[in-house]
Scaffold this motif. Structure first.
Motif, PDB file in Angstrom:
ATOM      1  N   SER A 102       0.918  -1.224  -0.101  1.00  0.00           N
ATOM      2  CA  SER A 102       0.031  -0.388   0.138  1.00  0.00           C
ATOM      3  C   SER A 102       0.713   1.206  -0.151  1.00  0.00           C
ATOM      4  CB  SER A 102      -0.837  -0.007   1.131  1.00  0.00           C
ATOM      5  OG  SER A 102      -0.259   0.023   2.231  1.00  0.00           O
ATOM      6  N   ALA A 103       0.259   2.260  -0.560  1.00  0.00           N
ATOM      7  CA  ALA A 103       0.983   3.621  -0.232  1.00  0.00           C
ATOM      8  C   ALA A 103       1.421   4.086   1.076  1.00  0.00           C
ATOM      9  CB  ALA A 103       0.256   4.564  -1.344  1.00  0.00           C
ATOM     10  N   TRP A 104       2.480   4.771   1.173  1.00  0.00           N
ATOM     11  CA  TRP A 104       2.672   5.074   2.475  1.00  0.00           C
ATOM     12  C   TRP A 104       2.122   6.195   2.949  1.00  0.00           C
ATOM     13  CZ3 TRP A 104       6.310   4.151   5.946  1.00  0.00           C
ATOM     14  CH2 TRP A 104       6.637   5.155   7.216  1.00  0.00           C
ATOM     15  N   GLY A 105       1.364   5.812   4.258  1.00  0.00           N
ATOM     16  CA  GLY A 105       0.561   6.880   4.883  1.00  0.00           C
ATOM     17  C   GLY A 105      -0.907   6.391   4.673  1.00  0.00           C
ATOM     18  N   SER A 106      -1.281   5.580   3.736  1.00  0.00           N
ATOM     19  CA  SER A 106      -2.647   5.402   3.572  1.00  0.00           C
ATOM     20  C   SER A 106      -3.200   4.317   4.361  1.00  0.00           C
ATOM     21  CB  SER A 106      -2.531   4.708   2.250  1.00  0.00           C
ATOM     22  OG  SER A 106      -2.053   3.181   1.993  1.00  0.00           O
TER      23      SER A 106
END
Length: 150
Positions: free
Chosen positions: A118-122
């Motif tokens: 997953s994308a960082w901070g998502s």
């Protein structure tokens, strides 16, 4: 660190080792143990599996019997031939099968694996893999769903 002892190696050889050969044998045991730890994992010396000790002894005795990696030798015409093992000729080495066994013992398995990313901070939403649709109806199963194969 060695996974096998010098006495165990002497038991696999059919001649008495002189002082130089004893020194070389200790180095061969250490090199084979380093390879075993690299391909498998670093076990404590007194808790290594028996197969690790066996593979270390095989590699070290193979080297002691044929330190130059010859596959053919003739005394009359001075003919020597080396095995086609590349840079491993004349060194302590493990065969492909021995490496595979060590990898399995160490918990390393070759092959493909998947990992969820997953994308960082998502934040992963507990939607069950459903996405909203434009027409205002129920969401559409895109990836996976707890109730079905998606």
């Amino acid at each position: 660190m060695a996974y096998a002892t010098l006495d165990e190696l002497k038991g696999r050889l059919d001649w008495e080792l002189d002082e130089d050969e004893l020194r070389i044998a200790m180095g061969a045991l250490e090199d084979a143990s380093d390879l075993a730890a690299t391909y498998g994992r670093e076990w404590p010396e007194d808790a290594a599996p028996r197969l690790v000790r066996t593979l270390v002894l095989k590699a070290a005795s193979r080297y002691m019997r044929n330190p130059n990696g010859y596959t053919q030798s003739r005394a009359g015409d001075e003919t020597l031939a080396w095995a086609d093992i590349g840079q491993d000729a004349g060194t302590v080495y493990l065969t492909r099968e021995e490496i595979r066994l060590l990898e399995e013992l160490g918990g390393r398995r070759r092959g493909l694996a998947s990992a969820e990313i997953s994308a960082w901070g998502s934040k992963i939403r507990p939607s069950g893999g459903r996405v909203p649709v434009d027409y205002g109806g129920d969401s559409f199963p895109l990836f996976r769903d707890d109730r079905g194969p998606w």
